[in-house]
Design an enzyme around this catalytic site. Structure first.
Site, PDB file in Angstrom:
ATOM      1  N   ASP A  25       0.870  -1.164   0.000  1.00 20.92           N
ATOM      2  CA  ASP A  25       0.000   0.000   0.000  1.00 20.92           C
ATOM      3  C   ASP A  25       0.911   1.219   0.000  1.00 20.92           C
ATOM      4  OD1 ASP A  25      -1.687   2.111   0.508  1.00 20.92           O
ATOM      5  OD2 ASP A  25      -2.463   1.327   2.411  1.00 20.92           O
ATOM      6  N   LYS A  87       3.094  11.185  -3.284  1.00 22.37           N
ATOM      7  CA  LYS A  87       2.043  10.556  -4.089  1.00 22.37           C
ATOM      8  C   LYS A  87       1.139  11.596  -4.744  1.00 22.37           C
ATOM      9  CE  LYS A  87      -1.558   7.024  -3.481  1.00 22.37           C
ATOM     10  NZ  LYS A  87      -2.148   6.123  -2.477  1.00 22.37           N
ATOM     11  N   GLU A 184      -7.147   0.582  -4.528  1.00 21.35           N
ATOM     12  CA  GLU A 184      -7.159   0.480  -3.065  1.00 21.35           C
ATOM     13  C   GLU A 184      -8.500  -0.024  -2.528  1.00 21.35           C
ATOM     14  OE1 GLU A 184      -5.789   4.376  -2.076  1.00 21.35           O
ATOM     15  OE2 GLU A 184      -3.786   3.945  -2.833  1.00 21.35           O
ATOM     16  N   ASP A 206     -13.130   5.299   0.964  1.00 23.76           N
ATOM     17  CA  ASP A 206     -11.690   5.327   1.266  1.00 23.76           C
ATOM     18  C   ASP A 206     -11.188   6.765   1.255  1.00 23.76           C
ATOM     19  OD1 ASP A 206      -8.944   5.108   1.375  1.00 23.76           O
ATOM     20  OD2 ASP A 206      -8.755   3.691  -0.281  1.00 23.76           O
TER      21      ASP A 206
END
Lengths: 618, 173
Positions: A25, A87, A184, A206
C-alpha cells in the site's frame, strides 16, 4: 497454469517452492507491506516492530537518504529536502498542483512531471516513491530472507493513466516485479470480504491522506466485481490539515513565511485533528517565526472546517450510486478505509447517507495492504482458493480530440477492464496525408477540461479526397488500467500504425539512467542483479511451461512438442551460464515458441467453461 | 471456440432478445475465471497476451449482451438489418412530435420535481419500446421493424442522458 499449481487440500506447498509475493500500500502519508504467511495475510514489521512506514524521504546530501520515521522527524527542520506526500505529485505537472503555494518545496516545472529541487538535485515524485518502495522491498526480503517473486501495488481507483504509469515506473525503479496494480478500495474489499464471507453489494469509502475513492463492488463466490467507482484524486485528510493550519495561523495572527513554519503548522494541525477524534477540545501548538504559538481548537470548530471537504466526498458517493443505478438501500455494507475515516464526523455523515452504520471493524490503515497481499499470493500461484478474481473498471472515460476541441469518448468510465475499443475517423481535407491524434481522459465535453494523456501523429496516409480515408484508432486498457493507443489507415490497404504510451510515463532510457544513478537499494552491482533477475525469469518460464506440458501436452503434435522441449533445454542451458542477455534471449524464444500452445490451452479452458463445468468440478 | 464467434455462441446462450440476466452474469464470471490475465500472471508474456485478447473479447460481448438496447441492435445486425443510426434518421411523425414535447418540457423545467416526473415518463416509454423490440425479434422475427424500434430507443436513451445531466446540474448548484 494457476490451476495446476494449486496443492491438494491440506497440503502446503513446499516452502522452498513457494513464491514470496507481497502487497504494498503506497500511501500518501504512510506505506505498508504485507504478505500471506501460513495462510494468513499479515503486515510485515520493520526491525523496530513498526508496521507503518511514513511516506517521507529526506535527501541528506552525498547520496545519503533517510526514509520513514527518521525523515518524518526532520520534516520541519529540513523541509526543502524532506519530501512528504510525494504521491500527490505522481504523474502531475506543476500547473496541476493547486496548493503549491502552501507547500514548502521548490517545485521545478519540467515536461511530463513536476520535479522537486533538493540538495541532491531535482527529484521526480517517481524517484521519491521508488525510495519508499525499495525500503519496503528490503523489509520484505529481510523478513523472508529470500528474493521477492513480485508485488501487487495499490493505487487509488481514481488515479488516471499518468498516475498509474508513474506508479508502475516507480516499481521498476525500485527493482520490483510488478504483478499487478490494483485499486485500493478493491484491495480493501478483498481483505474484508474474504474475512467475513460476505456476498452482495458493498461500498468502500476510502478517505486517505491525499486521495478520496468511493467504489461499489459486487461480491460473489470469490469474484470481486467493481460495479462503479468515483472520487477525487486530490482530496484527503491532508486538506483538512491545511484548513486547520490556515485557521489556526489566522487565530494566532501570524503568517507562516518560511518553509519550516509551513511544515510546523501542518504537523501541529495533524496532531490536533487526531486528538479531536477522541477529545472534545485540544491545543494547537507550533513554533512559528521562532516563537511558540498556541491556539484552542474544539471538535466543533474542526468539524466546521472539515465539513465542506466531507460534503465533497458525499457528492461523489451520490454520483457513483447514480452511475451504478442502484439505490442506497441495496448496499449491504459500507467498509471504511483510510486514516481520515477515524474522524467521527466522517463516520456520522456516511452512516446517515447510507442509512446504516458503517463498518469500522477493520483496521483502516492495514486493510488495503492485506488485500493486496492476498491478491499477490493468488497471482504468484500460491493460493489454494483459486476462485479469487478481481474484475476492476476504469474510473475515468478515455477519448480523442475531434474538430472544435470537443471530446469523442471511446471508452466510458466504469467499463470493466481489460477492454479494447476501436473507433473509425476520416480525413478532413483533400490530399491529407497525416492526422494528429490527441488522447484525453476525463468526463467533460471540452478537451481543455480533460487531462491530456498523449499526442501522436499518424503519417503516410495515401492522398485521397476528404472523408475517403478510414483511420481506425484502437484503445486498449490492460488489467493494470494502463492505456495504449494504436492508429491505422484501413481504406487503401496501406497500413501505418503507431502505439503510444501516455507522455507522463518515463521513457525506458530515463528509467535506465535513474537505475544507473543508483538507489539506496542498488548499492549492489547492477550487472549481478540483472543476471539474477534473468535467471529467476528463466526458471519461472521453464516451470510454467513444464507444468503446461504435463497438463495439456496432449494438445500438441509430436513435432510441436519437440520444438518446445528444445526451447526449454536451450533456456536451461543459457540459465546455467552467466550471460544475462543470452538468458533473456532464450526466455524470449521460449515465450514466442509457446504462444500457440498457450492459445490452444485457453481455447480448451473456454470450452470447459461453456460446457457449464464449474471450476471446482474440473 | 474462436475469438470471432458471435457473442451468444461465446456465452453459450440462445440467440434471442430475452436473456436471463443472472445466467448471463454467471457465465461472464465463469468465462473470466478461465481467461482473465490474472489467471496467468505467473506465466510468460505469451500467455498474458492471449489471455488479454480473450478477456477483452469476453468483456466486449458481456457489455453488448447485458444492455438491452445494444443487444437488440446486435441481433438486428446478425439478422441482416443493421441499424445505420447515422444515415437512417427517418422516424414516424408521432414519435418526433413526442420527442419535441419532451425537449420543451425539459427546457422549461425549473426544479428537480418536474424533471424527475419527466424522467419517470421517459423510463416508461423506454420500457414499452423494449417490450415491443423483444416481441419483434423473438416472436415475429421482423428484423427490419426491430431496427426501427432500436433507432427510436436510441433517441429515448439520449434524451434520458440529457435528463440525468440536468439533474446533476441541479444537484451541483
Amino acid at each position: 497454469m494457476a490451476l495446476l499449481q494449486i496443492s491438494e487440500p491440506g497440503q502446503t506447498p513446499d516452502p522452498h517452492q513457494r513464491r514470496i509475493a507481497v502487497g504494498i500500500d503506497l500511501g500518501t502519508t504512510h506505506s505498508l507491506v504485507a504478505a500471506v504467511r501460513h495462510g494468513v495475510a499479515e503486515c510485515l514489521p520493520d526491525a523496530q516492530g513498526r508496521l507503518l512506514l511514513p511516506s517521507v524521504v529526506r535527501y541528506l546530501g552525498g547520496g545519503g537518504r533517510q526514509i520513514g520515521e527518521a525523515a518524518r522527524e526532520q520534516q520541519a527542520a529540513d523541509p526543502e529536502n524532506t519530501i512528504v506526500s510525494a504521491k500527490r505529485f505522481m504523474g502531475r505537472r506543476l500547473a496541476d498542483i493547486a496548493d503549491r503555494e502552501r507547500l514548502p518545496y521548490q517545485f521545478v516545472d519540467q515536461p511530463g512531471m513536476v520535479g522537486l529541487a533538493t540538495r541532491e538535485g531535482v527529484k521526480t515524485p517517481v524517484e521519491v516513491s521508488a525510495e519508499i518502495l525499495a525500503s519496503l522491498r528490503q523489509r520484505a526480503e529481510d523478513s523472508f530472507d529470500a528474493d521477492l517473486f513480485g508485488a501487487v501495488i495499490t493505487v487509488p481507483a481514481y488515479f488516471d493513466d499518468a498516475q498509474r504509469q508513474a506508479t508502475k515506473d516507480a516499481a521498476e525503479l525500485a527493482g520490483l516485479k510488478l504483478l499487478r496494480l490494483i485499486s485500493e478500495p478493491t484491495a480493501a474489499a478483498v481483505a474484508y470480504g474474504l474475512d467475513h464471507g460476505s456476498e452482495g453489494l458493498y461500498a468502500v469509502y476510502d478517505l486517505g491522506g491525499g486521495t478520496f475513492d468511493i467504489s461499489l463492488l459486487r461480491l460473489h463466490q470469490g469474484v470481486f466485481e467493481v460495479v462503479a467507482t468515483g472520487g477525487d484524486a486530490a482530496l484527503g485528510g491532508d486538506d483538512i490539515d491545511q484548513a486547520v493550519a490556515a485557521w489556526s495561523l489566522a487565530q494566532a495572527e501570524v503568517p507562516a513565511q518560511t518553509a519550516g513554519d509551513k511544515r510546523a503548522a501542518l504537523v501541529a494541525s495533524r496532531a490536533a485533528k487526531e486528538a479531536l477524534s477522541s477529545d472534545a477540545q485540544t491545543r494547537w501548538q507550533a513554533v512559528i517565526g521562532g516563537r511558540e504559538r498556541s491556539v484552542e481548537l474544539t471538535r466543533v470548530q474542526l468539524e466546521a472546517l472539515a465539513r465542506p471537504l466531507v460534503d465533497r466526498t458525499l457528492a461523489a458517493v451520490r454520483r457513483v450510486l447514480r452511475d451504478a443505478r442502484v439505490q442506497r438501500s441495496e448496499v449491504q455494507g459500507v467498509v471504511m478505509v483510510g486514516g481520515a475515516t477515524r474522524m467521527p464526523l466522517v463516520r456520522q455523515l456516511v452512516s446517515e447517507l447510507f442509512g446504516r452504520e458503517v463498518l469500522t471493524n477493520v483496521n483502516p490503515d492495514e486493510v488495503v495492504a492485506l488485500g493486496a497481499a492476498i491478491q499477490a499470493n493468488a497471482l504468484a500461484g500460491n493460493s489454494r482458493d483459486g476462485e479469487l478474481l478481481l474484475l476492476d473498471v476504469i474510473a475515468l472515460s478515455l477519448g480523442l480530440e475531434t474538430m472544435g476541441g470537443l471530446v469523442e469518448r471511446v471508452i466510458e468510465r466504469n467499463t470493466t477492464i481489460p477492454v479494447a475499443k476501436a473507433q473509425d475517423f476520416t480525413t478532413f481535407k483533400d490530399g491529407q496525408t497525416a492526422m494528429a491524434i490527441h488522447v484525453v481522459q476525463g468526463e467533460r465535453e471540452l478537451v481543455a477540461d480533460c487531462r491530456s494523456l498523449a499526442r501522436f501523429e499518424l503519417r503516410g496516409i495515401p492522398p485521397m479526397a476528404a472523408g475517403a480515408a478510414r483511420i481506425r484508432v484502437t484503445f486498449q486498457v490492460d488489467a493494470d488500467g494502463l492505456l495504449s493507443v494504436a492508429a491505422r489507415e484501413l481504406g487503401s490497404g496501406v497500413e501505418a500504425s503507431v502505439v503510444v504510451k501516455p507522455s507522463y510515463g518515463l521513457g525506458d532510457e530515463q528509467i535506465a539512467r535513474m537505475l544507473q544513478e543508483g538507489f539506496s537499494h542498488a548499492e549492489s552491482d547492477i550487472a549481478a542483479r540483472a543476471l539474477r533477475e534473468a535467471r529467476v525469469e528463466a526458471e519461472r518460464m521453464q516451470l510454467a511451461t513444464r507444468a503446461a506440458l504435463q497438463a495439456d501436452g496432449g494438445l500438441l503434435g509430436e513435432g510441436e512438442r519437440n520444438e518446445i522441449e528444445a526451447l526449454l533445454q536451450a533456456s536451461a542451458q543459457a540459465a546455467a551460464g552467466s550471460d544475462a542477455e543470452a538468458i533473456d534471449a532464450a526466455v524470449k524464444a521460449l515465450a514466442g515458441g509457446t504462444e500457440a500452445f498457450a492459445a490452444l490451452r485457453m481455447n480448451q479452458g473456454i470450452r470447459q467453461a461453456l460446457a457449464g463445468r464449474r471450476l471446482d468440478e474440473v | 471456440m474462436k475469438l470471432d464467434d458471435d457473442d451468444f455462441t461465446l456465452f453459450g446462450l440462445p440467440r434471442r432478445f430475452a436473456v436471463d440476466r443472472a445466467e448471463l452474469d454467471r457465465r461472464w464470471r465463469d468465462l473470466q475465471q478461465r481467461v482473465h490475465p490474472d489467471r496467468f500472471a505467473a506465466e510468460g508474456s505469451a500467455a498474458q497476451r492471449v489471455a488479454m485478447q480473450w478477456a477483452v473479447r469476453v468483456n466486449e460481448a458481456y457489455q453488448r449482451l447485458k444492455d438491452p438496447l445494444r443487444r437488440g441492435a446486435y441481433l438486428c445486425e446478425l439478422a441482416g438489418a443493421p441499424i445505420q443510426a447515422e444515415s437512417n434518421t427517418a422516424m414516424p411523425a408521432a414519435f418526433l412530435m413526442q420527442q419535441m414535447q419532451w425537449r420543451e418540457a425539459l427546457d422549461d423545467a425549473s426544479g428537480t420535481a418536474p424533471v424527475e416526473a419527466l424522467q419517470a415518463q421517459v423510463h416508461d416509454a423506454e420500457r414499452r419500446l423494449l417490450a415491443e423490440l423483444g416481441a419483434l425479434l423473438d416472436d415475429r422475427q421482423d428484423a427490419a421493424a426491430a431496427a426501427e424500434a432500436v433507432r427510436a430507443l436510441m433517441f429515448v436513451r439520449r434524451f434520458g442522458d440529457d435528463i440525468e445531466r440536468r439533474l446533476e446540474q441541479f444537484e451541483a448548484s
